[in-house]
Every structure is written in C-alpha cells, then in structure tokens.
Design an enzyme around this catalytic site. Structure first.
Site, PDB file in Angstrom:
ATOM      1  N   GLU A   1       0.967  -1.205   0.190  1.00 40.52           N
ATOM      2  CA  GLU A   1       0.012   0.023  -0.162  1.00 40.52           C
ATOM      3  C   GLU A   1       0.777   1.124  -0.045  1.00 40.52           C
ATOM      4  O   GLU A   1       1.735   1.438   0.807  1.00 40.52           O
ATOM      5  CB  GLU A   1      -0.842  -0.048   1.330  1.00 40.52           C
ATOM      6  CG  GLU A   1      -1.976   1.249   1.272  1.00 40.52           C
ATOM      7  CD  GLU A   1      -2.699   1.161   2.637  1.00 40.52           C
ATOM      8  OE1 GLU A   1      -4.007   1.488   2.436  1.00 40.52           O
ATOM      9  OE2 GLU A   1      -2.088   0.725   3.596  1.00 40.52           O
TER      10      GLU A   1
ATOM     11  N   GLU B   1      -8.244  11.131   2.424  1.00 45.88           N
ATOM     12  CA  GLU B   1      -8.504  10.042   3.536  1.00 45.88           C
ATOM     13  C   GLU B   1      -8.552  10.823   4.709  1.00 45.88           C
ATOM     14  O   GLU B   1      -7.886  11.934   4.943  1.00 45.88           O
ATOM     15  CB  GLU B   1      -7.226   9.284   3.475  1.00 45.88           C
ATOM     16  CG  GLU B   1      -7.312   8.295   4.724  1.00 45.88           C
ATOM     17  CD  GLU B   1      -6.134   7.061   4.557  1.00 45.88           C
ATOM     18  OE1 GLU B   1      -6.404   6.317   5.634  1.00 45.88           O
ATOM     19  OE2 GLU B   1      -5.637   6.884   3.794  1.00 45.88           O
TER      20      GLU B   1
END
Length: 225
Positions: free
Chosen positions: A121, A212
């Site tokens: 990620e 985010e």
C-alpha cells in the site's frame, strides 16, 4: 420484604412503559437518516476514470463522483475512509490535479495505490492535516521532486484491511515537506527513489488521487487530468 420488592418491580415497569412511543420512533428515524447520509464502500468506473471509496462505517461521510476526473467528499466525526479517482491498473505516470482540501484533524491528500506480489500500500502525500502520517513509520531518506523534498518512510500493517482481504503488508510513504493542493506528481521519481532504498513495488493494482480522513471532519473537492 416481598411486598416491597413487588412494588419496586412495578414502579420500574411503569417507568419503562411511560416512555412515549413517539420518542422511540423519532430516535429510530434519526438513526436511519444518519445512515442514509453516509456513502457505502464501492469501486467502479465513472466518466472514464476508475474510482474507489472505502469506509469503516464510522461517522458521516459523503463521497460524490463528478464530471470527468472530479470528485468531492464531506465528512464529519468519521472513523476511517479513503476515496478518489484514478486508474486501474496504475503506473509510473505524471498525475496533474487541482482542487481544495480542508481537513479538521487527521486527513491526507495523496497519490494512493496498491501493488501485488508483493502486497504494498503506497502513499505520495501532497498535503495533510494536524498529523504527519509518516511519523508512525521508519524513516528511510528523502527524494526531491516537483518543487519539494519528500520524506520517505515504511511501515508494517498487521491483520489490516487490504485489496486481498485482511492481511499483513508493508506501506511505502513519501510525505511532501511543503504542503500543496494542486500541481503535478511525477510518480516515477518516487518509485525510483523507493527502489534504490530496497522498497520494491509489485504488479500495479489501482492508483487514485485520494482523500483520506481518520477520526476527523472536513471537506475535499479534487479534479485529476
């Protein structure tokens, strides 16, 4: 004593029965309306771009796809979410974007993606709120790109959500020292710098310009080209 206990039980039952039915219905309606305001997790194609939106279900977050490469997010007292538009698969491309990003608390604006074999990620962070997301990782070095120095970090996530379900995997981070919202991100500069540090990527999965939020509130409106 028995009589006293019976009286106490009767009084308690009477108090419960005395709660107005309408107030119970109103609370149920309010909870239903709150859940309706939150966008469920989803992925897909929209106006020629891939999009991904994931939420842990906490708080209130609304993700909206716009025209072409645009999207917007509004969130309030969330747990964790990440969403945005981009490509699937991703690649070492130059990504030009513009917009606004206004977190109140912990939030990131970044090029965000995944690879497989190995499962990685990754974040190229352009701006963030009151918490530097790299500070919880291991510092590896720097790379200079697109008018700023970026600090490079790695971190390990254990039994965490991933594109392959719950898994243990590594995160790669480049965090821009001079925050910005808008410009071009030369992803190849970061990928090459990571590789020189032994931080190798695998086969690209999706890649988005992501907003985010983590235990925070805020808003974001972003367009990629």
């Amino acid at each position: 004593m028995l009589t006293k206990n019976l009286l106490l039980c009767f009084a308690a039952a009477k108090a419960v029965l005395a709660v107005p039915h309408d107030s119970v219905v109103e609370r149920s309606d309010a909870l239903h309306k709150l859940s309706e305001r939150s966008t469920p997790s989803s992925t897909g194609e929209n106006n020629g771009y891939y999009y991904s939106f994931w939420t842990d279900g906490g708080g209130d977050v609304t993700y909206t796809n716009g025209n072409a490469g645009s999207y917007s997010v509004e969130w309030s007292n969330v747990g964790n979410f990440v969403g945005g538009k981009g490509w699937n698969p991703g690649s070492a491309k130059d990504i030009t974007y513009s917009g606004t990003f206004t977190p109140s608390g912990n939030g990131y604006l970044s090029v965000y993606g995944w690879t497989t074999d190995p499962l990685i990620e990754y974040y190229i962070v352009e701006s963030y709120g009151d918490y530097n997301p790299g500070s919880g990782g291991t510092y590896k070095g720097t790379v200079t790109s697109d008018g700023s120095v970026y600090d490079i970090y790695t971190a390990t996530r254990t039994n965490a959500p991933s594109i392959q379900g719950t898994a243990t995997f590594t995160q790669y981070w480049s965090v821009r020292q001079n925050k910005r919202v808008g410009g071009t991100v030369t992803t190849s500069n970061h990928f090459n710098a990571w590789a020189k540090l032994g931080m190798n990527l695998g086969t690209h999965n999706y890649q988005i310009l992501a907003t985010e939020g983590y235990q925070s509130s805020g808003s974001s409106s972003i367009t990629i080209q």
